[in-house]
Scaffold this motif. Structure first.
Motif, PDB file in Angstrom:
ATOM      1  N   HIS A  98       0.819  -1.204   0.000  1.00 29.55           N
ATOM      2  CA  HIS A  98       0.000   0.000   0.000  1.00 29.55           C
ATOM      3  C   HIS A  98       0.860   1.264   0.000  1.00 29.55           C
ATOM      4  N   LYS A  99       1.964   1.224   0.685  1.00 27.61           N
ATOM      5  CA  LYS A  99       2.856   2.392   0.721  1.00 27.61           C
ATOM      6  C   LYS A  99       3.292   2.771  -0.697  1.00 27.61           C
ATOM      7  N   LYS A 100       3.538   1.773  -1.529  1.00 30.24           N
ATOM      8  CA  LYS A 100       3.952   2.029  -2.912  1.00 30.24           C
ATOM      9  C   LYS A 100       2.782   2.487  -3.782  1.00 30.24           C
ATOM     10  N   ALA A 101       1.563   2.112  -3.423  1.00 32.87           N
ATOM     11  CA  ALA A 101       0.403   2.359  -4.286  1.00 32.87           C
ATOM     12  C   ALA A 101      -0.381   3.626  -3.943  1.00 32.87           C
ATOM     13  N   ILE A 102      -0.374   4.008  -2.681  1.00 37.35           N
ATOM     14  CA  ILE A 102      -1.214   5.133  -2.255  1.00 37.35           C
ATOM     15  C   ILE A 102      -0.540   6.451  -2.591  1.00 37.35           C
ATOM     16  N   ARG A 103      -1.279   7.260  -3.359  1.00 37.49           N
ATOM     17  CA  ARG A 103      -0.807   8.618  -3.662  1.00 37.49           C
ATOM     18  C   ARG A 103      -2.021   9.505  -3.910  1.00 37.49           C
ATOM     19  N   LYS A 104      -1.877  10.753  -3.547  1.00 35.62           N
ATOM     20  CA  LYS A 104      -2.964  11.716  -3.693  1.00 35.62           C
ATOM     21  C   LYS A 104      -3.420  11.772  -5.146  1.00 35.62           C
ATOM     22  N   GLY A 105      -4.729  11.732  -5.340  1.00 36.57           N
ATOM     23  CA  GLY A 105      -5.308  11.815  -6.675  1.00 36.57           C
ATOM     24  C   GLY A 105      -5.563  10.477  -7.338  1.00 36.57           C
ATOM     25  N   ARG A 106      -5.067   9.401  -6.765  1.00 37.40           N
ATOM     26  CA  ARG A 106      -5.246   8.084  -7.378  1.00 37.40           C
ATOM     27  C   ARG A 106      -6.687   7.606  -7.207  1.00 37.40           C
ATOM     28  N   THR A 107      -7.230   7.037  -8.260  1.00 35.99           N
ATOM     29  CA  THR A 107      -8.564   6.453  -8.220  1.00 35.99           C
ATOM     30  C   THR A 107      -8.460   5.017  -7.708  1.00 35.99           C
ATOM     31  N   CYS A 108      -9.412   4.634  -6.874  1.00 41.52           N
ATOM     32  CA  CYS A 108      -9.464   3.271  -6.345  1.00 41.52           C
ATOM     33  C   CYS A 108     -10.938   2.917  -6.171  1.00 41.52           C
ATOM     34  N   TYR A 109     -11.205   1.690  -5.728  1.00 42.51           N
ATOM     35  CA  TYR A 109     -12.577   1.191  -5.740  1.00 42.51           C
ATOM     36  C   TYR A 109     -12.890   0.383  -4.491  1.00 42.51           C
ATOM     37  N   LEU A 110     -14.153   0.470  -4.049  1.00 44.15           N
ATOM     38  CA  LEU A 110     -14.669  -0.409  -3.010  1.00 44.15           C
ATOM     39  C   LEU A 110     -15.547  -1.436  -3.702  1.00 44.15           C
ATOM     40  N   LEU A 111     -15.401  -2.692  -3.297  1.00 45.95           N
ATOM     41  CA  LEU A 111     -16.122  -3.784  -3.936  1.00 45.95           C
ATOM     42  C   LEU A 111     -16.917  -4.583  -2.918  1.00 45.95           C
ATOM     43  N   ASN A 112     -18.041  -5.105  -3.372  1.00 38.50           N
ATOM     44  CA  ASN A 112     -18.820  -6.076  -2.613  1.00 38.50           C
ATOM     45  C   ASN A 112     -18.751  -7.353  -3.445  1.00 38.50           C
ATOM     46  N   GLY A 113     -17.918  -8.283  -3.037  1.00 33.77           N
ATOM     47  CA  GLY A 113     -17.636  -9.448  -3.882  1.00 33.77           C
ATOM     48  C   GLY A 113     -16.855  -8.966  -5.094  1.00 33.77           C
ATOM     49  N   ILE A 114     -17.392  -9.173  -6.304  1.00 29.71           N
ATOM     50  CA  ILE A 114     -16.714  -8.704  -7.511  1.00 29.71           C
ATOM     51  C   ILE A 114     -17.345  -7.440  -8.085  1.00 29.71           C
ATOM     52  N   ASP A 115     -18.414  -6.954  -7.423  1.00 28.97           N
ATOM     53  CA  ASP A 115     -19.117  -5.765  -7.902  1.00 28.97           C
ATOM     54  C   ASP A 115     -18.510  -4.492  -7.321  1.00 28.97           C
ATOM     55  N   VAL A 116     -18.195  -3.541  -8.195  1.00 28.97           N
ATOM     56  CA  VAL A 116     -17.733  -2.233  -7.742  1.00 28.97           C
ATOM     57  C   VAL A 116     -18.939  -1.502  -7.170  1.00 28.97           C
ATOM     58  N   VAL A 117     -18.847  -1.079  -5.911  1.00 29.11           N
ATOM     59  CA  VAL A 117     -19.957  -0.368  -5.280  1.00 29.11           C
ATOM     60  C   VAL A 117     -19.663   1.119  -5.105  1.00 29.11           C
ATOM     61  N   ALA A 118     -18.372   1.499  -5.163  1.00 28.50           N
ATOM     62  CA  ALA A 118     -18.021   2.909  -5.021  1.00 28.50           C
ATOM     63  C   ALA A 118     -16.703   3.185  -5.735  1.00 28.50           C
ATOM     64  N   THR A 119     -16.648   4.354  -6.333  1.00 32.06           N
ATOM     65  CA  THR A 119     -15.402   4.858  -6.898  1.00 32.06           C
ATOM     66  C   THR A 119     -14.852   5.871  -5.900  1.00 32.06           C
ATOM     67  N   CYS A 120     -13.558   5.785  -5.648  1.00 28.32           N
ATOM     68  CA  CYS A 120     -12.915   6.646  -4.650  1.00 28.32           C
ATOM     69  C   CYS A 120     -11.730   7.379  -5.276  1.00 28.32           C
ATOM     70  N   THR A 121     -11.402   8.513  -4.688  1.00 28.28           N
ATOM     71  CA  THR A 121     -10.185   9.233  -5.031  1.00 28.28           C
ATOM     72  C   THR A 121      -9.433   9.479  -3.735  1.00 28.28           C
TER      73      THR A 121
END
Length: 126
Positions: free
Chosen positions: A95-118
């Motif tokens: 996570h330290k390598k992946a987390i950066r301000k402005g990056r888009t990421c997702y919350l999932l319920n199983g395989i379904d994307v339920v939220a888009t995050c920044t």
């Protein structure tokens, strides 16, 4: 190497969450925040099994205050901010390598994307 087990109370009693996101639930989605509610996390919209993380715990906010949180059995607002806590000490380097301000990421319920995050803020652990 012995794995360190971290309790949730140890995680959420840290002075700061690991990072903060702005999120928006997908249309027509409604979720109650209940004990044991698990939403997975990914940096990819169509992740493989190896790119889905179950070690990030979101605390959804009711307002702009970082401590005004959605409680048990309350509905998660359709959009807002969430404090994100990394539960697994073993995956912190990933996570330290992946987390950066402005990056888009997702919350999932199983395989379904339920939220888009920044990611809007990466706190002290980085």
């Amino acid at each position: 190497m012995k794995k360190k087990i971290v309790s949730m109370s140890e995680v959420v009693n840290r002075p700061l969450s690991d990072f903060i996101v702005e999120y928006e639930l997908k249309e027509n989605k409604s979720y109650k925040n209940f004990p044991g509610c698990i939403l997975s996390f990914s940096y990819d919209i169509n992740p493989t099994i190896h790119k889905v993380f179950c070690d990030i715990f979101p605390e959804f906010r009711k307002s702009s205050s970082p401590r005004d949180l959605v409680g048990p059995n309350e509905y998660i607002p359709s959009k807002g901010k969430a404090n994100m806590w990394i539960v697994s000490e073993l995956n912190r380097l990933i996570h330290k390598k992946a987390i950066r301000k402005g990056r888009t990421c997702y919350l999932l319920n199983g395989i379904d994307v339920v939220a888009t995050c920044t990611i809007i803020k990466a706190n002290g652990f980085l």
